[in-house]
Design a protein around this motif. Structure first.
Motif, PDB file in Angstrom:
ATOM      1  N   ASP A  26     -38.507 -45.597  11.887  1.00 14.16           N
ATOM      2  CA  ASP A  26     -38.687 -44.716  13.048  1.00 14.16           C
ATOM      3  C   ASP A  26     -37.303 -44.398  13.637  1.00 14.16           C
ATOM      4  O   ASP A  26     -36.708 -45.202  14.345  1.00 14.16           O
ATOM      5  N   LEU A  28     -36.127 -42.293  15.874  1.00 18.31           N
ATOM      6  CA  LEU A  28     -35.950 -42.171  17.327  1.00 18.31           C
ATOM      7  C   LEU A  28     -36.361 -43.453  18.038  1.00 18.31           C
ATOM      8  O   LEU A  28     -35.660 -43.946  18.911  1.00 18.31           O
ATOM      9  N   GLY A  29     -37.482 -44.004  17.635  1.00 19.09           N
ATOM     10  CA  GLY A  29     -38.005 -45.190  18.315  1.00 19.09           C
ATOM     11  C   GLY A  29     -37.124 -46.409  18.112  1.00 19.09           C
ATOM     12  O   GLY A  29     -36.959 -47.228  19.010  1.00 19.09           O
ATOM     13  N   ASN A  30     -36.538 -46.549  16.927  1.00 14.39           N
ATOM     14  CA  ASN A  30     -35.698 -47.715  16.675  1.00 14.39           C
ATOM     15  C   ASN A  30     -34.255 -47.488  17.100  1.00 14.39           C
ATOM     16  O   ASN A  30     -33.374 -48.289  16.823  1.00 14.39           O
ATOM     17  N   GLY A  31     -34.020 -46.346  17.724  1.00 18.09           N
ATOM     18  CA  GLY A  31     -32.704 -46.144  18.319  1.00 18.09           C
ATOM     19  C   GLY A  31     -31.608 -45.838  17.318  1.00 18.09           C
ATOM     20  O   GLY A  31     -30.436 -46.100  17.568  1.00 18.09           O
ATOM     21  N   ILE A  32     -31.966 -45.297  16.161  1.00 17.97           N
ATOM     22  CA  ILE A  32     -30.915 -44.942  15.202  1.00 17.97           C
ATOM     23  C   ILE A  32     -30.288 -43.617  15.620  1.00 17.97           C
ATOM     24  O   ILE A  32     -29.084 -43.433  15.568  1.00 17.97           O
TER      25      ILE A  32
END
Lengths: 78, 523
Positions: A26, A28-32
């Motif tokens: 993910d 966006l969700g995992n902040g990549i």
């Protein structure tokens, strides 16, 4: 295509150093990638793969992971 | 009786046991389940030796379990410290160290980052929410939720006990922690519910992460009245087409976010395609909403009431301004008037009240006031303006640092900052903080960070640096260095290397000159 996208995200967009990006991770969700990064990614994809990305298509289904991006890009353009 | 914020879900668990307290995509949790899961987390933390007032980190992306973490930590008597999982490791470690964190509550999605943290944080005693075993003791959510509560006795929590520490940009390169008590957060919950006539039929759209205090509206006022709060995951908040479809699908009645998210939805959310008839209130805050776009949005959603909300995190919120109709001119939207249980003064540079209509610094006295900054006694004292009413009895105001004036309608109007704090995309940033980080690099001798206007709407952070003799680094190296220590929204978009800075007559760095040079691209 996947490799190019992954390399671009890793080198240009990732908020900090990461060793690898999973195809289904993910983004966006995992902040990549942050929201600015997402805008840059769209510009990159349009230039690199000679496509036009309709803002309507910028959805979670199409942009959540490298796999979903490449599935989306492989669809015939309408 | 309601006197601490754990009472909020306890009360709603009795009144509305089966009602959804929080929702996130296909997951939801009822008030009854939330109350008992929070008890289970609290019982675990108490078993691990947590003492009232201990700080516990919440390290989670936006998901349903954030609600369990929030109330579970509070029920144990602990104070929650919500940490942005997107922060660089160095900054996370600074925060963990600063407030003495021993327990982190997280989710499996954060495993990669938690591993890096635990390697560098030997003081940690346990990690809640990971299934995988690490060097430090870990316990899964499944294990927490299968605990029996036979031996559990709830913590005694007084309203003036510490409830949370929220870290924000400090001007010295060190983030500062804003302490709030149960009292200030409960006051906030009541004031916001009152402002919107909130009731249990409302569905609150929560777009902010827990480390941003806009989220307190959904996490506190929702449970106060038994409403449902819908948590929007990170990916939805960043992709407006998906966001707007989900807002419509969830029948959100109250929207509270930074202007940027509303603008994205206006521009790319295909508003016409969806049914937003449930929306009663659109509330925005955190930075200035460009009037042109606000007008466009108000014309698209004429059935909703629009409200500007203002307040620094030190007191969460303090003023509001309701727009009765779309603004006719492009004049800035007022901050408005202070809400209940709150008063203000406008002070000149000698701390004397200004004459009617003159500009000055806004100071606020309110029920939602912070306790102070964690571990920063001097900074706390400096941020307060005190009026001695009688020996030993002071009225304490918070110095907002915002320059305002009162217009003829007795509304507060924002003029700017008295210091070098800026707001970009809703983020509160101290430019001095970024400069302090740049100067940590031995190859950089001088640094100036400024905000450059790219066009009418886009403002970007840029830095100009002078290098030490013989230093062989380029702009990209400097950006990489910043990324090690600063959240991504504080990393300058551009670095310009100069041999010598323009100076003012008194020898200070001439920042205005630098801005001029950068905006006209003559460097």
């Amino acid at each position: 295509m996947n490799e190019k996208i992954i390399t671009y995200i890793k080198d240009e967009l990732s908020i900090e150093f990461i060793e690898s990006i999973d195809m289904d991770e993910d983004l966006l969700g995992n902040g990549i990638v942050d929201s600015l990064g997402m805008m840059k990614l769209v510009v990159f994809l349009e230039n690199e793969f000679q496509v036009t990305i309709n803002p309507e298509d910028m959805t979670v289904e199409n942009f959540n992971s490298v796999r979903s991006i490449s599935t989306y890009l492989s669809k015939p353009q309408i | 009786m309601l006197y601490n914020i754990t009472n909020l879900i306890e009360q709603s668990a009795v009144r509305y046991p089966e009602k959804d307290a929080f929702k996130c995509l296909d997951d939801s949790i009822s008030y009854k389940a939330l109350d008992s899961k929070a008890d289970q987390l609290a019982s675990y933390l108490l078993d691990k030796g947590l003492i009232r007032g201990d700080r516990v980190a919440i390290f989670m992306n936006r998901c349903l379990d954030t609600a369990v973490a929030f109330y579970g930590i509070l029920k144990s008597g602990g104070a929650f410290v919500a940490i942005d999982p997107f922060l660089p490791l160095e900054r996370i470690l600074i925060i963990l160290n600063d407030c003495g964190i021993e327990h982190i509550v997280t989710t499996p999605a954060q495993t990669r980052k938690i591993k890096l943290i635990t390697q560098k944080a030997p003081f940690l005693k346990s990690i809640v929410g990971l299934s995988e075993n690490l060097d430090v003791k870990t316990v899964s959510w499944e294990a927490i939720f299968s605990r029996t509560l036979d031996d559990y006795s709830p913590a005694r929590i007084l309203e003036h006990d510490l409830a949370s520490i929220l870290y924000t940009s400090g001007s010295t390169g060190m983030p500062k922690g804003i302490m709030h008590s149960h009292h200030s957060l409960l006051s906030l919950a009541k004031l916001e519910a009152d402002l919107h006539n909130l009731d249990n039929s409302d569905i609150i759209g929560n777009f902010a992460p827990l480390h941003f205090d806009q989220s307190l509206f959904g996490y506190l006022s929702g449970p106060l009245v038994g409403a449902t709060t819908v948590i929007f995951p990170d990916s939805y908040v960043k992709l407006p087409a998906s966001l707007s479809a989900l807002v419509a699908k969830e029948n959100i009645t109250i929207w509270f976010s930074v202007p940027l998210i509303l603008i994205q939805v206006l521009l790319h959310g295909h508003i016409e395609k969806h049914d937003f008839s449930a929306l009663r209130w659109i509330r925005f805050g955190g930075e200035v909403f460009p009037v042109k776009q606000l007008r466009q949005l108000m014309l698209k959603w004429p059935h909703a009431k629009f409200i500007n909300s203002y307040g620094p995190s030190e007191l969460a919120r303090c003023t509001y301004y309701i727009l009765e109709k779309p603004p006719e001119t492009d004049d800035p939207i007022p901050l408005g008037t202070v809400w209940n249980n709150t008063e203000f003064k406008i002070l000149d540079t000698d701390d004397q009240p200004v004459n009617n209509g003159e500009p000055g610094e806004l100071v606020i006295r309110t029920a939602t006031m912070m306790i102070g900054y964690w571990n920063r006694k001097e900074l706390t004292e400096k941020s307060f303006f005190k009026i001695e009413m009688a020996p030993g009895y002071d009225h304490i105001y918070y110095r907002t640092g915002d320059l305002v004036y009162e217009n003829e309608q007795k509304e507060l109007m924002f003029l700017g900052r008295i210091d070098r704090q800026v707001k970009l995309r809703g983020y509160r940033i101290e430019l001095d903080d970024i400069e302090a980080i740049l100067l940590k690099n031995e190859l950089i001798t001088e640094a100036a960070v400024i905000v450059v206007k790219k066009d009418l709407e886009i403002r970007e952070l840029e830095a100009v640096v002078c290098l030490a003799d013989g230093a062989k680094i380029n702009a990209d190296d400097v950006i990489d260095f910043c990324k090690l220590f600063l959240p991504s929204y504080m990393v300058p978009q551009n670095i310009t290397i100069m041999h010598k800075f323009p100076r003012t007559g008194t020898g200070k760095i001439d920042r205005n000159k630098i801005i001029e040079l950068l905006e006209t691209q003559t460097l």
